[in-house]
Design a protein around this motif. Structure first.
Motif, PDB file in Angstrom:
ATOM      1  N   CYS A  22      10.361  -1.029   0.414  1.00  0.00           N
ATOM      2  CA  CYS A  22       9.799   0.091   1.166  1.00  0.00           C
ATOM      3  C   CYS A  22      10.695   1.323   1.030  1.00  0.00           C
ATOM      4  CB  CYS A  22       9.662  -0.267   2.645  1.00  0.00           C
ATOM      5  SG  CYS A  22       8.448  -1.552   2.945  1.00  0.00           S
ATOM      6  N   LYS A  23      10.093   2.464   1.260  1.00  0.00           N
ATOM      7  CA  LYS A  23      10.813   3.731   1.132  1.00  0.00           C
ATOM      8  C   LYS A  23      11.837   3.928   2.241  1.00  0.00           C
ATOM      9  CE  LYS A  23      10.085   8.674   0.986  1.00  0.00           C
ATOM     10  NZ  LYS A  23       9.137   9.742   0.719  1.00  0.00           N
ATOM     11  N   ASP A  24      11.514   3.510   3.438  1.00  0.00           N
ATOM     12  CA  ASP A  24      12.289   3.895   4.614  1.00  0.00           C
ATOM     13  C   ASP A  24      13.091   2.781   5.271  1.00  0.00           C
ATOM     14  OD1 ASP A  24      10.035   2.547   5.361  1.00  0.00           O
ATOM     15  OD2 ASP A  24       9.570   3.834   7.051  1.00  0.00           O
ATOM     16  N   GLY A  48      11.153   4.709  -3.663  1.00  0.00           N
ATOM     17  CA  GLY A  48      10.466   3.691  -2.889  1.00  0.00           C
ATOM     18  C   GLY A  48       9.078   4.120  -2.449  1.00  0.00           C
ATOM     19  N   ASP A  49       8.650   5.305  -2.883  1.00  0.00           N
ATOM     20  CA  ASP A  49       7.293   5.748  -2.577  1.00  0.00           C
ATOM     21  C   ASP A  49       6.290   4.781  -3.180  1.00  0.00           C
ATOM     22  OD1 ASP A  49       7.767   8.094  -1.105  1.00  0.00           O
ATOM     23  OD2 ASP A  49       8.065   9.260  -2.944  1.00  0.00           O
ATOM     24  N   ARG A  50       5.131   4.704  -2.562  1.00  0.00           N
ATOM     25  CA  ARG A  50       4.074   3.854  -3.096  1.00  0.00           C
ATOM     26  C   ARG A  50       3.746   4.306  -4.524  1.00  0.00           C
ATOM     27  NH1 ARG A  50      -1.876   2.900  -0.459  1.00  0.00           N
ATOM     28  NH2 ARG A  50      -2.505   1.256  -1.899  1.00  0.00           N
ATOM     29  N   GLY A  51       3.780   3.372  -5.449  1.00  0.00           N
ATOM     30  CA  GLY A  51       3.509   3.679  -6.849  1.00  0.00           C
ATOM     31  C   GLY A  51       4.750   3.919  -7.685  1.00  0.00           C
ATOM     32  N   ASP A  52       5.903   4.151  -7.047  1.00  0.00           N
ATOM     33  CA  ASP A  52       7.155   4.296  -7.795  1.00  0.00           C
ATOM     34  C   ASP A  52       7.499   2.977  -8.470  1.00  0.00           C
ATOM     35  OD1 ASP A  52       7.719   6.893  -7.149  1.00  0.00           O
ATOM     36  OD2 ASP A  52       9.423   6.442  -5.858  1.00  0.00           O
ATOM     37  N   GLY A  71       7.865   0.447  -5.590  1.00  0.00           N
ATOM     38  CA  GLY A  71       7.836   1.027  -4.253  1.00  0.00           C
ATOM     39  C   GLY A  71       6.547   0.712  -3.518  1.00  0.00           C
ATOM     40  N   LEU A  72       6.693   0.485  -2.226  1.00  0.00           N
ATOM     41  CA  LEU A  72       5.550   0.203  -1.367  1.00  0.00           C
ATOM     42  C   LEU A  72       5.244   1.342  -0.404  1.00  0.00           C
ATOM     43  CD1 LEU A  72       6.450  -3.482  -0.456  1.00  0.00           C
ATOM     44  CD2 LEU A  72       4.771  -2.713  -2.127  1.00  0.00           C
ATOM     45  N   GLY A  73       6.076   2.375  -0.381  1.00  0.00           N
ATOM     46  CA  GLY A  73       5.881   3.471   0.554  1.00  0.00           C
ATOM     47  C   GLY A  73       6.537   3.170   1.893  1.00  0.00           C
ATOM     48  N   ALA A  74       6.097   3.860   2.921  1.00  0.00           N
ATOM     49  CA  ALA A  74       6.672   3.706   4.263  1.00  0.00           C
ATOM     50  C   ALA A  74       6.309   2.348   4.851  1.00  0.00           C
ATOM     51  CB  ALA A  74       6.189   4.825   5.166  1.00  0.00           C
ATOM     52  N   SER A  75       7.264   1.713   5.502  1.00  0.00           N
ATOM     53  CA  SER A  75       7.043   0.377   6.060  1.00  0.00           C
ATOM     54  C   SER A  75       5.985   0.375   7.152  1.00  0.00           C
ATOM     55  CB  SER A  75       8.354  -0.198   6.590  1.00  0.00           C
ATOM     56  OG  SER A  75       8.889   0.628   7.603  1.00  0.00           O
ATOM     57  N   PRO A  80      -0.770  -6.088   3.468  1.00  0.00           N
ATOM     58  CA  PRO A  80      -0.679  -7.123   2.426  1.00  0.00           C
ATOM     59  C   PRO A  80      -1.301  -6.697   1.100  1.00  0.00           C
ATOM     60  CG  PRO A  80      -1.305  -8.111   4.509  1.00  0.00           C
ATOM     61  CD  PRO A  80      -1.325  -6.617   4.708  1.00  0.00           C
ATOM     62  N   GLU A  81      -2.385  -5.966   1.141  1.00  0.00           N
ATOM     63  CA  GLU A  81      -3.050  -5.520  -0.078  1.00  0.00           C
ATOM     64  C   GLU A  81      -2.137  -4.622  -0.915  1.00  0.00           C
ATOM     65  OE1 GLU A  81      -5.621  -4.649  -3.165  1.00  0.00           O
ATOM     66  OE2 GLU A  81      -5.555  -6.332  -1.782  1.00  0.00           O
ATOM     67  N   MET A  82      -1.289  -3.834  -0.239  1.00  0.00           N
ATOM     68  CA  MET A  82      -0.373  -2.946  -0.960  1.00  0.00           C
ATOM     69  C   MET A  82       0.643  -3.753  -1.757  1.00  0.00           C
ATOM     70  SD  MET A  82       0.071  -0.239   2.131  1.00  0.00           S
ATOM     71  CE  MET A  82       1.220   0.866   1.337  1.00  0.00           C
ATOM     72  N   LEU A  83       1.133  -4.839  -1.186  1.00  0.00           N
ATOM     73  CA  LEU A  83       2.071  -5.700  -1.894  1.00  0.00           C
ATOM     74  C   LEU A  83       1.374  -6.350  -3.097  1.00  0.00           C
ATOM     75  CD1 LEU A  83       4.794  -7.086  -2.214  1.00  0.00           C
ATOM     76  CD2 LEU A  83       4.017  -8.812  -0.590  1.00  0.00           C
ATOM     77  N   ARG A  84       0.165  -6.858  -2.886  1.00  0.00           N
ATOM     78  CA  ARG A  84      -0.574  -7.458  -3.978  1.00  0.00           C
ATOM     79  C   ARG A  84      -0.809  -6.472  -5.117  1.00  0.00           C
ATOM     80  NH1 ARG A  84      -4.581  -7.231  -6.817  1.00  0.00           N
ATOM     81  NH2 ARG A  84      -5.450  -5.544  -5.615  1.00  0.00           N
ATOM     82  N   ALA A  85      -1.176  -5.232  -4.764  1.00  0.00           N
ATOM     83  CA  ALA A  85      -1.441  -4.211  -5.784  1.00  0.00           C
ATOM     84  C   ALA A  85      -0.162  -3.851  -6.538  1.00  0.00           C
ATOM     85  CB  ALA A  85      -2.055  -2.975  -5.137  1.00  0.00           C
ATOM     86  N   ALA A  86       0.948  -3.742  -5.827  1.00  0.00           N
ATOM     87  CA  ALA A  86       2.218  -3.387  -6.477  1.00  0.00           C
ATOM     88  C   ALA A  86       2.647  -4.464  -7.457  1.00  0.00           C
ATOM     89  CB  ALA A  86       3.300  -3.175  -5.414  1.00  0.00           C
TER      90      ALA A  86
END
Length: 92
Positions: A22-24, A48-52, A71-75, A80-86
């Motif tokens: 996560c970013k933060d 750590g931004d989403r997509g980094d 990166g997943l972005g801000a915590s 869960p979908e964001m982790l799967r996509a990353a």
């Protein structure tokens, strides 16, 4: 095949190890992972931004050929979908 495991990341013998963060906030308690992520952020190439994402080749202290940090972005926004996509981007 994607395999999720909880183990010492410095002992994994593989071609690629993918770490999501996560970013933060620090989401790991392993000292090597924490240090690696902090060093990467100091390079100003990864925040750590989403997509980094950044790939480290033959990273010191690891037995993998490549370490990919995504990166997943801000915590507070983490789903869960964001982790799967990353992780899916990493293996695509």
């Amino acid at each position: 095949m994607i395999k999720l495991v909880t183990t010492d990341p410095t002992r994994i013998k593989n071609n690629l190890l993918v770490i999501a963060t996560c970013k933060d906030t620090n989401v790991y308690d392993h000292p090597r992972l924490v240090a690696t992520i902090q060093q990467t952020r100091r390079l100003n190439e990864f925040s750590g931004d989403r997509g980094d994402e950044i790939i480290l080749y033959s990273p010191a202290g690891y037995t993998v050929e490549r370490l990919m940090i995504v990166g997943l972005g801000a915590s507070v926004n983490l789903q869960p979908e964001m982790l799967r996509a990353a992780i899916g981007r990493a293996v695509a």
